[in-house]
Design a protein around this motif. Sequence first.
Motif, PDB file in Angstrom:
ATOM      1  N   ILE A 108      -2.647   2.686  -4.486  1.00  0.00           N
ATOM      2  CA  ILE A 108      -3.225   3.675  -3.564  1.00  0.00           C
ATOM      3  C   ILE A 108      -3.224   3.140  -2.136  1.00  0.00           C
ATOM      4  N   ALA A 109      -3.659   1.902  -1.953  1.00  0.00           N
ATOM      5  CA  ALA A 109      -3.731   1.329  -0.605  1.00  0.00           C
ATOM      6  C   ALA A 109      -2.368   1.300   0.074  1.00  0.00           C
ATOM      7  N   ALA A 110      -1.309   1.177  -0.708  1.00  0.00           N
ATOM      8  CA  ALA A 110       0.039   1.062  -0.144  1.00  0.00           C
ATOM      9  C   ALA A 110       0.495   2.320   0.589  1.00  0.00           C
ATOM     10  N   VAL A 111      -0.085   3.486   0.267  1.00  0.00           N
ATOM     11  CA  VAL A 111       0.369   4.712   0.932  1.00  0.00           C
ATOM     12  C   VAL A 111      -0.265   4.876   2.312  1.00  0.00           C
ATOM     13  N   VAL A 112      -1.301   4.065   2.610  1.00  0.00           N
ATOM     14  CA  VAL A 112      -1.927   4.092   3.945  1.00  0.00           C
ATOM     15  C   VAL A 112      -2.073   2.647   4.421  1.00  0.00           C
ATOM     16  N   PRO A 113      -0.965   1.957   4.649  1.00  0.00           N
ATOM     17  CA  PRO A 113      -1.006   0.505   4.864  1.00  0.00           C
ATOM     18  C   PRO A 113      -1.756   0.061   6.118  1.00  0.00           C
ATOM     19  N   ASP A 114      -1.993   0.986   7.046  1.00  0.00           N
ATOM     20  CA  ASP A 114      -2.701   0.620   8.272  1.00  0.00           C
ATOM     21  C   ASP A 114      -4.173   1.007   8.254  1.00  0.00           C
ATOM     22  N   CYS A 163      -7.489  10.151 -11.372  1.00  0.00           N
ATOM     23  CA  CYS A 163      -6.080  10.491 -11.174  1.00  0.00           C
ATOM     24  C   CYS A 163      -5.539   9.732  -9.960  1.00  0.00           C
ATOM     25  N   ILE A 164      -4.684   8.764 -10.202  1.00  0.00           N
ATOM     26  CA  ILE A 164      -4.142   7.940  -9.121  1.00  0.00           C
ATOM     27  C   ILE A 164      -3.323   8.783  -8.147  1.00  0.00           C
ATOM     28  N   ALA A 165      -2.563   9.757  -8.657  1.00  0.00           N
ATOM     29  CA  ALA A 165      -1.731  10.596  -7.791  1.00  0.00           C
ATOM     30  C   ALA A 165      -2.597  11.390  -6.814  1.00  0.00           C
ATOM     31  N   ASP A 166      -3.710  11.949  -7.285  1.00  0.00           N
ATOM     32  CA  ASP A 166      -4.616  12.673  -6.396  1.00  0.00           C
ATOM     33  C   ASP A 166      -5.220  11.736  -5.363  1.00  0.00           C
ATOM     34  N   ALA A 167      -5.582  10.534  -5.783  1.00  0.00           N
ATOM     35  CA  ALA A 167      -6.162   9.573  -4.849  1.00  0.00           C
ATOM     36  C   ALA A 167      -5.175   9.228  -3.742  1.00  0.00           C
ATOM     37  N   LYS A 168      -3.910   9.096  -4.079  1.00  0.00           N
ATOM     38  CA  LYS A 168      -2.889   8.808  -3.068  1.00  0.00           C
ATOM     39  C   LYS A 168      -2.730   9.977  -2.104  1.00  0.00           C
ATOM     40  N   GLU A 169      -2.758  11.186  -2.639  1.00  0.00           N
ATOM     41  CA  GLU A 169      -2.639  12.368  -1.777  1.00  0.00           C
ATOM     42  C   GLU A 169      -3.840  12.463  -0.828  1.00  0.00           C
ATOM     43  N   LEU A 170      -5.022  12.194  -1.350  1.00  0.00           N
ATOM     44  CA  LEU A 170      -6.225  12.254  -0.513  1.00  0.00           C
ATOM     45  C   LEU A 170      -6.237  11.145   0.536  1.00  0.00           C
ATOM     46  N   ALA A 171      -5.702   9.984   0.185  1.00  0.00           N
ATOM     47  CA  ALA A 171      -5.624   8.893   1.159  1.00  0.00           C
ATOM     48  C   ALA A 171      -4.716   9.272   2.325  1.00  0.00           C
ATOM     49  N   LYS A 172      -3.558   9.829   2.013  1.00  0.00           N
ATOM     50  CA  LYS A 172      -2.632  10.244   3.082  1.00  0.00           C
ATOM     51  C   LYS A 172      -3.245  11.357   3.929  1.00  0.00           C
ATOM     52  N   HIS A 173      -3.969  12.259   3.290  1.00  0.00           N
ATOM     53  CA  HIS A 173      -4.639  13.335   4.022  1.00  0.00           C
ATOM     54  C   HIS A 173      -5.698  12.761   4.957  1.00  0.00           C
ATOM     55  N   ALA A 174      -6.470  11.774   4.486  1.00  0.00           N
ATOM     56  CA  ALA A 174      -7.495  11.149   5.321  1.00  0.00           C
ATOM     57  C   ALA A 174      -6.884  10.513   6.560  1.00  0.00           C
ATOM     58  N   GLN A 175      -5.743   9.893   6.389  1.00  0.00           N
ATOM     59  CA  GLN A 175      -5.060   9.285   7.534  1.00  0.00           C
ATOM     60  C   GLN A 175      -4.565  10.363   8.500  1.00  0.00           C
ATOM     61  N   GLU A 176      -4.013  11.427   7.975  1.00  0.00           N
ATOM     62  CA  GLU A 176      -3.475  12.504   8.808  1.00  0.00           C
ATOM     63  C   GLU A 176      -4.544  13.156   9.678  1.00  0.00           C
ATOM     64  N   ILE A 177      -5.761  13.299   9.154  1.00  0.00           N
ATOM     65  CA  ILE A 177      -6.818  13.981   9.913  1.00  0.00           C
ATOM     66  C   ILE A 177      -7.658  13.014  10.744  1.00  0.00           C
ATOM     67  N   LEU A 201      -2.557  -9.781  -2.029  1.00  0.00           N
ATOM     68  CA  LEU A 201      -1.834  -8.721  -2.737  1.00  0.00           C
ATOM     69  C   LEU A 201      -1.900  -7.395  -2.000  1.00  0.00           C
ATOM     70  N   ILE A 202      -3.045  -7.136  -1.349  1.00  0.00           N
ATOM     71  CA  ILE A 202      -3.275  -5.860  -0.660  1.00  0.00           C
ATOM     72  C   ILE A 202      -3.664  -6.165   0.785  1.00  0.00           C
ATOM     73  N   PRO A 203      -2.717  -6.110   1.723  1.00  0.00           N
ATOM     74  CA  PRO A 203      -3.011  -6.512   3.100  1.00  0.00           C
ATOM     75  C   PRO A 203      -4.122  -5.708   3.765  1.00  0.00           C
ATOM     76  N   ASN A 204      -4.256  -4.419   3.401  1.00  0.00           N
ATOM     77  CA  ASN A 204      -5.262  -3.586   4.061  1.00  0.00           C
ATOM     78  C   ASN A 204      -6.557  -3.462   3.262  1.00  0.00           C
ATOM     79  N   PHE A 205      -6.758  -4.356   2.288  1.00  0.00           N
ATOM     80  CA  PHE A 205      -8.028  -4.361   1.560  1.00  0.00           C
ATOM     81  C   PHE A 205      -9.112  -4.889   2.500  1.00  0.00           C
TER      82      PHE A 205
END
Length: 312
Positions: free
Chosen positions: A129-135, A87-101, A163-167
């Motif tokens: 997915i990478a785009a939601v946590v670009p740093d 689920c790409i949407a869940d992966a994006k949510e988990l990525a943002k959560h990982a950054q937040e914590i 294509l993906i700067p933070n890869f």
Amino acid sequence: MEFTHLQGLIAAPFTPMHADGSIHLELIPDYYALLKANGVTGAFICGSTGEGVSLTLQEKKAVAEAWAACSKNDPAFSVMPLLGGTCIADAKELAKHAQEIGLDAVSFTAPSYFKPANVQMLAACCKEIAAVVPDMPFYYYHIPVLTGVGFPMYDLLQAIDGLIPNFAGVKYTHEDFMDFLSCLHFKNGKYDMVWGRDENMLPALAIGTKASIGSTYNYAAPLYHQLMEAFEAGDLLKAQALQQQSIDMIRLLGKYGGIATGKAYMKLIGLDCGGFRLPVKNMDAVAFEQFKQEVANLSFDSYCSKKPAVAR
């Protein structure tokens, strides 16, 4: 965008479970202390070993928060969660959560039900997915034996470059050394190539890997430190013998049912992580006693990870 490449042994921790199958978060500080005491430089959480595919979204967040709390003041220890791959949407949510914590990087593996048709579609998934946590450093987890997605990673690097700067790189759990070496040399070593097959560490060292992520580093880190030291010293006979010890230990995983056997090894070193969730089979009490004897015959005590002494 450039990121520091990973170094050394990074464990893929088991997710500790209570007897009823609920997650045992209270054990994670002791788990972190065990890894630190044995020279492990990071944790790849909620991956294959960590049963990420068997955890709910909220459980994955809870596990990530527990590891973040342990490592928040430890810049020498990196924590990277596997976000999932269906689920790409869940992966994006988990990525943002990982950054937040405050976690250090994130990883994603290929969708395994509706599979990407080609490497360009896989790159598109990674990009979204990478785009939601670009740093944050973003790693692709290549494990075709489980996902069924086996595109050469050299082709993926070509597709994502620019294509993906933070890869940041690839966790490479496959046996294609030709592909792995080509990835190491891509754009003069631009991307971090992290080895993921413990039983093949020695040939991976020979072609240039500097970091490895694996499950057996949870309970046998000293063995792999010795192997790496022997390789660096040019003592290939010793390195080969140590790799054979690793292989003999790993063979018992298959003999006693597969991935859940790793938690039996953890129990032997004094950190009981419980069992695996269905559909993975756990060994029964009779098999565990047989397993203990076979492990003793391997002189496991001479190279297993040791729990840190309790301060008094």
